[in-house]
Scaffold this active site. Sequence first.
Site, PDB file in Angstrom:
ATOM      1  N   ASP A   1      -4.725  -6.147  -7.778  1.00  0.00           N
ATOM      2  CA  ASP A   1      -4.949  -5.423  -6.542  1.00  0.00           C
ATOM      3  C   ASP A   1      -5.143  -3.959  -6.913  1.00  0.00           C
ATOM      4  OD1 ASP A   1      -5.245  -4.901  -3.843  1.00  0.00           O
ATOM      5  OD2 ASP A   1      -3.414  -5.913  -3.235  1.00  0.00           O
TER       6      ASP A   1
ATOM      7  N   HIS B   1       0.833  -1.202   0.000  1.00  0.00           N
ATOM      8  CA  HIS B   1       0.000   0.000   0.000  1.00  0.00           C
ATOM      9  C   HIS B   1       0.873   1.259   0.000  1.00  0.00           C
ATOM     10  CE1 HIS B   1      -3.106  -2.825   1.436  1.00  0.00           C
ATOM     11  NE2 HIS B   1      -3.967  -1.955   0.945  1.00  0.00           N
TER      12      HIS B   1
END
Length: 326
Positions: free
Chosen positions: A258, A188
């Site tokens: 993702d 992230h």
Amino acid sequence: MPNTPEYQPLGPVMVDVAGLTLTPDEIDRLRHPSVGAVILFTRNFASKQQLQALITHIKSLRSPALLVAVDQEGGRVQRFQEGFTRLPAAQYFGELWEQNKHTAPMAAYTSAFTMASELIELGIDISFAPVFDVCSQASEVIGDRSFHSDPAVAAELLGAYIDGMHAAGMVSIAKHFPGHGGVANDSHHCLPTDGRAFEAIFEHDLRPYRALIDEIDGVMSAHVEFPACDEHIPTYSSFWLQDILRQKLGFEGVIFSDDLSMQGAVDATDNPGSILESAQRAIYAGCDMVLVCNQPQLADQLLAELKFEPNEVLSAKLSRLSARRN
């Protein structure tokens, strides 16, 4: 009589929404031909009644209905909590296995069945679960989301968990292919690097995939560098998605990227400011659906620039992920 929703094949982009109800701009976005699904977050939940109304609205916009997804793994990754069963993290089942190898798979099955049943009741199709990552070190992003550090044990528990999801009427989505458990950093926030050779990854991280490939309905790619295997991260890699996942492992389901707004995906592009480049590279590599979350301006930019011709083949493939009520 209620209005019949407009017929539009499902497209390859999954987006999110900001709040508890849809805004006019969001309705327009969800009707874009390139959109095929919506992912929900904690911010979209105030009560079960409100959530069901939101999902009903989303699904009323088009035919076939947009897919609705969420991350409802359990533990620290459970978006909806109040009024839902508090689910244990995956590691709990691994710890239980160490105490009793016979009861742990049934516990995993029961938890998955409960999770899936509660979501399906409200109209949610997909929970991005289970986590197939086999942790080999202290990983700040995976950690207790992994079932076990032994891939054989993980595969046994994952199989039971998938059986529970399927029994409830929900598909399983394995993540994060080929494995996020060998790196400490969180994709992230950065682009993690795993320097292991392919043989090591194949024997360790891919063992659960090899054991359960026929039970998996979808796979989500990892934003992790594997420089000893390929120059591209799996999300942008035909080696990982086509040569290994499709050909070597024989996977026939849906491949998701993702979230392309994550720093790992951004850092892996030649032009970090281009969401179009990210999506194109993922789709060309083999992703059927790409996620763009938490940045509606990027989603709108992608939808405006992505050249996509709606087609029945992709739409039918995605529609097969719809949850079924038993």
